[in-house]
Write a protein that holds these residues in place. Sequence first.
Motif, PDB file in Angstrom:
ATOM      1  N   ASP A  29       0.827  -1.206   0.000  1.00  0.00           N
ATOM      2  CA  ASP A  29       0.000   0.000   0.000  1.00  0.00           C
ATOM      3  C   ASP A  29       0.862   1.257   0.000  1.00  0.00           C
ATOM      4  OD1 ASP A  29      -1.991   1.873   0.161  1.00  0.00           O
ATOM      5  OD2 ASP A  29      -2.996   0.992   1.902  1.00  0.00           O
ATOM      6  N   SER A  30       1.422   1.565  -1.136  1.00  0.00           N
ATOM      7  CA  SER A  30       2.292   2.742  -1.242  1.00  0.00           C
ATOM      8  C   SER A  30       1.495   4.038  -1.089  1.00  0.00           C
ATOM      9  CB  SER A  30       3.023   2.739  -2.582  1.00  0.00           C
ATOM     10  OG  SER A  30       2.102   2.701  -3.662  1.00  0.00           O
ATOM     11  N   ARG A  31       0.213   4.005  -1.431  1.00  0.00           N
ATOM     12  CA  ARG A  31      -0.603   5.214  -1.302  1.00  0.00           C
ATOM     13  C   ARG A  31      -0.740   5.630   0.157  1.00  0.00           C
ATOM     14  NH1 ARG A  31      -5.660   6.929  -0.206  1.00  0.00           N
ATOM     15  NH2 ARG A  31      -6.379   8.793  -1.324  1.00  0.00           N
ATOM     16  N   HIS A  32      -0.957   4.658   1.036  1.00  0.00           N
ATOM     17  CA  HIS A  32      -1.097   4.982   2.462  1.00  0.00           C
ATOM     18  C   HIS A  32       0.176   5.638   2.984  1.00  0.00           C
ATOM     19  CE1 HIS A  32      -2.592   4.675   6.562  1.00  0.00           C
ATOM     20  NE2 HIS A  32      -1.453   4.118   6.922  1.00  0.00           N
ATOM     21  N   CYS A  33       1.326   5.125   2.575  1.00  0.00           N
ATOM     22  CA  CYS A  33       2.595   5.724   3.000  1.00  0.00           C
ATOM     23  C   CYS A  33       2.748   7.143   2.458  1.00  0.00           C
ATOM     24  CB  CYS A  33       3.767   4.863   2.544  1.00  0.00           C
ATOM     25  SG  CYS A  33       3.970   3.339   3.491  1.00  0.00           S
ATOM     26  N   ALA A  34       2.360   7.335   1.200  1.00  0.00           N
ATOM     27  CA  ALA A  34       2.494   8.658   0.586  1.00  0.00           C
ATOM     28  C   ALA A  34       1.598   9.683   1.278  1.00  0.00           C
ATOM     29  CB  ALA A  34       2.152   8.580  -0.906  1.00  0.00           C
ATOM     30  N   VAL A  35       0.359   9.294   1.575  1.00  0.00           N
ATOM     31  CA  VAL A  35      -0.558  10.206   2.264  1.00  0.00           C
ATOM     32  C   VAL A  35      -0.056  10.484   3.681  1.00  0.00           C
ATOM     33  CG1 VAL A  35      -2.906  10.459   3.175  1.00  0.00           C
ATOM     34  CG2 VAL A  35      -2.551   9.527   0.889  1.00  0.00           C
ATOM     35  N   SER A  36       0.413   9.459   4.353  1.00  0.00           N
ATOM     36  CA  SER A  36       0.938   9.620   5.720  1.00  0.00           C
ATOM     37  C   SER A  36       2.126  10.574   5.729  1.00  0.00           C
ATOM     38  CB  SER A  36       1.363   8.267   6.296  1.00  0.00           C
ATOM     39  OG  SER A  36       0.263   7.392   6.401  1.00  0.00           O
ATOM     40  N   ARG A  37       2.981  10.435   4.756  1.00  0.00           N
ATOM     41  CA  ARG A  37       4.159  11.308   4.638  1.00  0.00           C
ATOM     42  C   ARG A  37       3.731  12.758   4.396  1.00  0.00           C
ATOM     43  NH1 ARG A  37       9.718  11.255   2.941  1.00  0.00           N
ATOM     44  NH2 ARG A  37      10.141  12.804   1.333  1.00  0.00           N
ATOM     45  N   LYS A  38       2.760  12.960   3.517  1.00  0.00           N
ATOM     46  CA  LYS A  38       2.277  14.316   3.208  1.00  0.00           C
ATOM     47  C   LYS A  38       1.661  14.972   4.441  1.00  0.00           C
ATOM     48  CE  LYS A  38      -0.774  16.807  -0.031  1.00  0.00           C
ATOM     49  NZ  LYS A  38      -1.682  17.419   0.950  1.00  0.00           N
ATOM     50  N   VAL A  39       0.813  14.226   5.128  1.00  0.00           N
ATOM     51  CA  VAL A  39       0.176  14.749   6.346  1.00  0.00           C
ATOM     52  C   VAL A  39       1.239  15.108   7.381  1.00  0.00           C
ATOM     53  CG1 VAL A  39      -1.259  14.083   8.334  1.00  0.00           C
ATOM     54  CG2 VAL A  39      -2.046  13.605   6.006  1.00  0.00           C
TER      55      VAL A  39
END
Length: 362
Positions: free
Chosen positions: A268-278
Amino acid sequence: MLTPKENIMSLPVYVPGKTSKQIEKEMGIKNAVKMASNENPLGPSPAAVEAVNSFSSQIHLYPDGDCSRLKEKLSEKLGVASKNLAVGNGSNEVLDLIAKVFLGPGDEAIYGAHGFVVYPIVTAAAAAKGVVSHMPGLKHELEDFARRITPRTRVIFLANPNNPTGTIFSRGEFEDFLGKVPEHVAIVIDEAYFEYVDDPEYPDTLEYHSQREGLITVRTFSKIHGLAGTRIGYAIASERVAALLNRAKEPFNVNSVSQAAALAALEDSRHCAVSRKVNLEGLEYLHSFLDSMGVERTDSKANFVLAEVGRDAEGVYERLLRAGIIVRPVSAYGLENHIRVTVGTAEHNAAFINALSKAMEK
């Protein structure tokens, strides 16, 4: 009367942060916001939650004792061979395995004065001597680490970013340091927070593994992947060192549910990307408001901020608790005037700043 080993009695005791439920019960409050343990405020990947639920009917079976599927996936993601990996019950167990393999009576381990508290714990548990490097500016001074190496030094523990300060050392500093460390010393780089770093000078330690057998990179699923409750972490090391760590571990040390969650989280690379942005947005917000309040803080590159709130840090912590905001006092790290706050959601961050402003007026 039973008598424990002398080094066990001298072990530093790790005191975990309390849960929101514990604080609510003790303080008589509701809806407490936990910003104390550097957990992902967005929670785990939905894919990981689904994997855990799907796997629940198989928990009567022993887990994959070698974490073979997880190693295969990590191998694919990291570009390393499975034989270069060791998986543990959280990165804490991996650190303990390193101490178990390389430290004993008469040996020395070097760690920072304000580094992760588990380093002195695993060192003392191995009956080895801890050697402390001072941290002016609340960051690792790698030259000082190098000066403290002796023929008895066996392990150097470095966190990058460091917990609880959030500070990093650069690629250039690391390369200089590697050239000064003898081959008999294991260099342990704890990268629990590496996914959060947004700095071009941050070193990718995996690029240096071919240069020396004793370089060990330790990572975790507890932070950006949001799997702190599953307890799963891993080491990347030379084939020989990874084999030693795997030899020293307990049988079935990582449970099946944790392995299933980690496998799903890696996809789930999307979850990591969103978490990083937040996190990046929240970090900028907290840095900005703390600066405007005149509160000294570190230049954190992780998912938390270390703030100097003065000699009444314990009082500030207690007043924040009564306001329903749980942060981490860090006197155990030798930082009596500081608190550490985890980056939360935008709502949580605003609530913390509001509560801190009032807490520091008292």
